[in-house]
Scaffold this active site. Structure first.
Site, mmCIF file in Angstrom:
data_model
loop_
_atom_site.group_PDB
_atom_site.id
_atom_site.type_symbol
_atom_site.label_atom_id
_atom_site.label_comp_id
_atom_site.label_asym_id
_atom_site.label_seq_id
_atom_site.Cartn_x
_atom_site.Cartn_y
_atom_site.Cartn_z
ATOM 1 N N SER A 95 0.894 -1.116 -0.009
ATOM 2 C CA SER A 95 -0.063 -0.025 -0.098
ATOM 3 C C SER A 95 0.870 1.396 -0.057
ATOM 4 O O SER A 95 0.748 2.184 -0.566
ATOM 5 C CB SER A 95 -0.981 -0.008 1.326
ATOM 6 O OG SER A 95 -0.272 0.059 2.412
ATOM 7 N N ASP B 148 1.755 -0.978 7.462
ATOM 8 C CA ASP B 148 3.095 -1.322 7.369
ATOM 9 C C ASP B 148 3.810 -0.575 6.270
ATOM 10 O O ASP B 148 2.984 -0.110 5.250
ATOM 11 C CB ASP B 148 3.311 -2.839 7.451
ATOM 12 C CG ASP B 148 2.875 -3.458 6.211
ATOM 13 O OD1 ASP B 148 2.188 -2.883 5.218
ATOM 14 O OD2 ASP B 148 3.127 -4.717 5.926
ATOM 15 N N ASP C 85 5.803 -2.091 3.239
ATOM 16 C CA ASP C 85 6.546 -3.129 2.567
ATOM 17 C C ASP C 85 7.700 -2.789 1.768
ATOM 18 O O ASP C 85 7.926 -1.786 1.030
ATOM 19 C CB ASP C 85 5.499 -3.774 1.730
ATOM 20 C CG ASP C 85 4.203 -4.337 2.293
ATOM 21 O OD1 ASP C 85 4.042 -5.175 3.202
ATOM 22 O OD2 ASP C 85 3.203 -3.509 2.354
ATOM 23 N N ASP D 175 7.549 -4.822 6.664
ATOM 24 C CA ASP D 175 7.899 -6.111 5.994
ATOM 25 C C ASP D 175 9.431 -6.007 5.108
ATOM 26 O O ASP D 175 9.271 -5.100 4.370
ATOM 27 C CB ASP D 175 6.729 -6.574 5.276
ATOM 28 C CG ASP D 175 5.806 -7.072 6.153
ATOM 29 O OD1 ASP D 175 6.041 -7.375 7.562
ATOM 30 O OD2 ASP D 175 4.600 -7.659 5.719
ATOM 31 N N LYS E 170 -10.674 0.376 0.981
ATOM 32 C CA LYS E 170 -9.802 -0.304 2.210
ATOM 33 C C LYS E 170 -10.938 -0.196 3.275
ATOM 34 O O LYS E 170 -11.043 -0.896 4.265
ATOM 35 C CB LYS E 170 -8.660 -0.216 2.027
ATOM 36 C CG LYS E 170 -7.655 -0.637 1.027
ATOM 37 C CD LYS E 170 -6.383 -0.200 0.955
ATOM 38 C CE LYS E 170 -5.434 -0.780 2.026
ATOM 39 N NZ LYS E 170 -4.057 -0.859 1.715
ATOM 40 N N TYR F 210 -11.681 -7.091 5.533
ATOM 41 C CA TYR F 210 -10.215 -7.192 5.099
ATOM 42 C C TYR F 210 -9.107 -7.770 5.964
ATOM 43 O O TYR F 210 -9.207 -7.982 7.237
ATOM 44 C CB TYR F 210 -9.777 -5.429 5.296
ATOM 45 C CG TYR F 210 -8.577 -5.134 4.893
ATOM 46 C CD1 TYR F 210 -8.616 -4.694 3.629
ATOM 47 C CD2 TYR F 210 -7.335 -4.681 5.860
ATOM 48 C CE1 TYR F 210 -7.404 -4.353 2.779
ATOM 49 C CE2 TYR F 210 -5.944 -4.598 5.084
ATOM 50 C CZ TYR F 210 -6.094 -4.117 3.770
ATOM 51 O OH TYR F 210 -4.883 -3.911 3.251
HETATM 52 N N1 ATP Z 1 -2.334 -12.894 -0.881
HETATM 53 C C1 ATP Z 1 -1.454 -12.302 -1.498
HETATM 54 N N2 ATP Z 1 -1.140 -12.625 -2.793
HETATM 55 C C2 ATP Z 1 -0.285 -12.157 -3.706
HETATM 56 N N3 ATP Z 1 0.656 -11.034 -3.074
HETATM 57 C C3 ATP Z 1 0.246 -10.528 -1.871
HETATM 58 C C4 ATP Z 1 -0.719 -11.197 -0.909
HETATM 59 N N4 ATP Z 1 -0.492 -10.675 0.260
HETATM 60 C C5 ATP Z 1 0.268 -9.739 0.118
HETATM 61 N N5 ATP Z 1 0.882 -9.694 -1.211
HETATM 62 C C6 ATP Z 1 1.971 -8.799 -1.588
HETATM 63 O O1 ATP Z 1 2.562 -8.031 -0.268
HETATM 64 C C7 ATP Z 1 2.170 -6.610 -0.560
HETATM 65 C C8 ATP Z 1 2.045 -6.306 0.830
HETATM 66 O O2 ATP Z 1 1.032 -6.864 1.446
HETATM 67 P P1 ATP Z 1 0.248 -6.392 2.793
HETATM 68 O O3 ATP Z 1 -0.365 -7.380 3.233
HETATM 69 O O4 ATP Z 1 1.307 -5.458 3.299
HETATM 70 O O5 ATP Z 1 -0.907 -5.305 2.232
HETATM 71 P P2 ATP Z 1 -0.939 -3.842 1.942
HETATM 72 O O6 ATP Z 1 -1.641 -4.031 0.134
HETATM 73 O O7 ATP Z 1 0.506 -3.282 1.633
HETATM 74 O O8 ATP Z 1 -2.103 -3.303 2.550
HETATM 75 P P3 ATP Z 1 -1.908 -2.666 4.163
HETATM 76 O O9 ATP Z 1 -2.206 -1.289 3.944
HETATM 77 O O10 ATP Z 1 -2.866 -3.423 4.926
HETATM 78 O O11 ATP Z 1 -0.520 -3.073 4.620
HETATM 79 C C9 ATP Z 1 0.742 -6.437 -1.421
HETATM 80 O O12 ATP Z 1 0.731 -5.506 -2.127
HETATM 81 C C10 ATP Z 1 1.402 -7.771 -2.667
HETATM 82 O O13 ATP Z 1 2.079 -7.281 -3.339
HETATM 83 MG MG MG Z 2 1.494 -3.317 3.634
HETATM 84 MG MG MG Z 3 3.035 -6.187 4.486
#
Ligand code: ATP
Ligand code: MG
Ligand code: MG
Length: 517
Positions: A124, A135, A137, A190, A251, A260
């Site tokens: 995100s 978080d 990433d 992460d 979201k 979510y």
């Molecule tokens: N189930 C999944 N399948 C494929 N890719 C995933 C999956 N979960 C996470 N990812 C990859 O890891 C990235 C980070 O995931 P994360 O769980 O941190 O969610 P996010 O989209 O960053 O939302 P948030 O704001 O909740 O952190 C995603 O954007 C995606 O690229």
């Molecule tokens: Mg994230």
């Molecule tokens: Mg993450």
């Protein structure tokens, strides 16, 4: 009533069935049916007046933007600066780490001077749609001579651990994408790792450039998947700002409606990003209101398990795209520049699939009529009223003696939740895993509690909680040692829920900041 006609009855009547009808058996070996034709337009009154339509659309867009503002969905400048600073510090650490590792591997002076590593943000934060709770990433991209086992998980780990800004650092080596998890200045990070076959990794290395990803190993390819998907999504949407705003709203909607969290069998950020991008592609000039209306309309009528893909033709022309489709009730294809077919990982079960579909239908029913006199956005984002919908709940109580161990233990159990969904569904239960995590403060030990809505077809089959707990515990510890967490599973009736988990509107709104996904 025939099962297939349920969704359409729900759309027409606005009535969502709780408990749900018996679930259909889906034959996943069949190729998916062709994508459904879009439904024939919005519900417009018989004497359609275009200027009234545009006025209402404009008004709703303005009130939606006001809502975004009131709810603080866009982080403040101060928050943004803090995150930028953190990433800058991480880049500096990684830079000095790579010099250290280069010396350790006895590279020549010239090579040591030339080598470099970097951090690429994705998720995100990379898409520019993060919230305060998100978080960061951050992918660590290193040159060819770095080893994951020693240089990443030991040398970099120790360097990070010795920093005063870092806390709760842990190595997750067995994940599909191995990574370190930590808090830096209080922000969750992460940190996975990828290795390119180069000595010098430019700061903003373009990982869509085949030069950089030639002959890389499998783990690195998987680790790069998030960055790749983000880049493709941003290239495929016609208006990035509209897409970002829409995704922030979706979201928020998914969190409020309890949808979510990919580990909980619901939608993760990446799933919502692709669904939002799909709608943006088809309505390049639409206002925010029209995008949200079309989102609900498109997915209320979607013929799951037809996959959602941002790249037209990819599904029709490729047998691989169908054959490599993993078992999934709601398949969503990750966009890609190469000819590889990657799907989003999903834990969606029959129960959660039903809930998600019902919420698409609810959203469609609430937004489809532009002339609805009493329309307010607040209603669309009402917290899901669990205690009104379910009379029974599964309580999952997780605890550790040492507070520092709790995060690891809860993370491990969450990564195995799919197994518990399957057990409960096999026993005839419809289970709605509310992603909110609660804490029982009076317990005097570190704990996290989940309350999942439950509809038990046959109550007797679900009464033996010890047996269910034992089976689930076996799944958790299978192949995993070194965590001495405890779990207690029990079944409650709605009136036994503690006050802070009563799920009435006010308490849910109050807990929104505590949602830990
Ligand atoms: N189930 C999944 N399948 C494929 N890719 C995933 C999956 N979960 C996470 N990812 C990859 O890891 C990235 C980070 O995931 P994360 O769980 O941190 O969610 P996010 O989209 O960053 O939302 P948030 O704001 O909740 O952190 C995603 O954007 C995606 O690229
Ligand atoms: Mg994230
Ligand atoms: Mg993450």
């Amino acid at each position: 009533m025939e099962l297939e006609s349920y969704p359409f009855y729900q759309i027409q009547s606005g009535f969502i069935f709780y408990p749900p009808p018996p679930f259909p058996v889906i034959n996943h070996s069949l190729p998916p049916p062709p994508p459904p034709p879009p439904p024939s337009g919005l519900l417009l009154p018989f004497h359609f007046n275009p200027s009234l339509f545009f006025d209402m659309d404009h008004q709703r867009t303005m009130s939606l933007l006001q809502f975004v503002n009131d709810e603080g969905l866009v982080p403040s400048q101060e928050e943004e600066d803090k995150r930028k600073k953190t990433i800058h510090k991480l880049k500096k650490i990684v830079y000095s780490w790579i010099k250290k590792v280069a010396r350790k591997h006895r590279l020549t002076k010239h090579q040591i001077a030339a080598t470099s590593a970097t951090i690429l943000t994705y998720g995100s934060y990379g898409l520019g749609v993060h919230s305060q709770e998100s978080d960061i990433d951050a992918l660590c991209v290193a040159p060819f001579f770095v080893t994951i086992a020693e240089d990443f998980f030991v040398v970099l780990h120790n360097m990070l651990k010795s920093r005063p800004e870092v806390s709760e650092i842990q190595c997750v080596k067995s994940a599909k994408v191995p990574l370190m998890r930590l808090k830096f200045d209080g922000i969750s990070i992460d940190l996975p790792y990828a290795r390119l076959r180069v000595l010098y990794v430019p700061e903003n290395v373009d990982i869509l450039n085949p030069f950089f990803v030639r002959s890389i190993d499998d783990t690195s390819w998987k680790s790069l998947s998030g960055v790749r998907a983000n880049k493709c999504i941003l290239q495929l949407v016609p208006n990035v700002e509209n897409f970002r705003c829409m995704l922030r709203i979706l979201k928020f909607w998914a969190k409020r409606r309890g949808l979510y969290g990919a580990l909980l069998g619901y939608l993760g950020g990446i799933h919502l990003a692709i669904l939002a991008a799909y709608v943006c592609q088809r309505h390049p000039d639409a206002t925010l209101n029209t995008l949200i209306m079309n989102f609900f309309r498109t997915f209320a009528f979607w013929h799951w398990p037809t996959p959602v893909s941002l790249q037209e033709g990819m599904l029709q022309t490729s047998v691989d795209a169908i054959e490599l489709r993993p078992f999934s009730l709601m398949p969503i294809l990750l966009p890609s520049r190469s000819n590889s077919y990657e799907y989003c990982q999903s834990n969606i079960t029959n129960s959660t699939c039903y809930r998600i579909k019902s919420e698409f239908i609810r959203g469609h029913n609430m937004t489809r009529d532009l002339l609805k006199p009493d329309f307010i956005w607040d209603n669309v984002f009402q917290p899901f009223p669990y205690s009104k919908r379910y009379s029974r709940f599964v309580k999952i109580y997780l605890s550790t003696s040492d507070q520092r161990e709790l995060g690891n233990w809860v993370g491990l159990v969450k990564s195995r939740f799919r197994g518990l969904f399957v057990i409960l569904e096999e026993l005839g239960g419809f289970c709605d895993p509310n992603p909110t995590e609660y804490v029982e403060n009076e317990k005097g030990e570190a704990n996290v509690v989940f309350y999942w809505g439950l509809h038990a077809g046959d109550k007797n089959r679900l009464s033996d909680t010890e047996l269910i707990e034992g089976e689930f515990m076996k799944m958790i510890v299978n192949g995993y040692e070194g965590c001495d967490g405890r779990m207690k599973l029990s079944i409650l009736i709605a009136s036994q829920l503690p006050k802070n988990a009563q799920f009435d509107n006010e308490t849910m709104k109050g807990t929104k900041r505590c949602l830990k996904m």
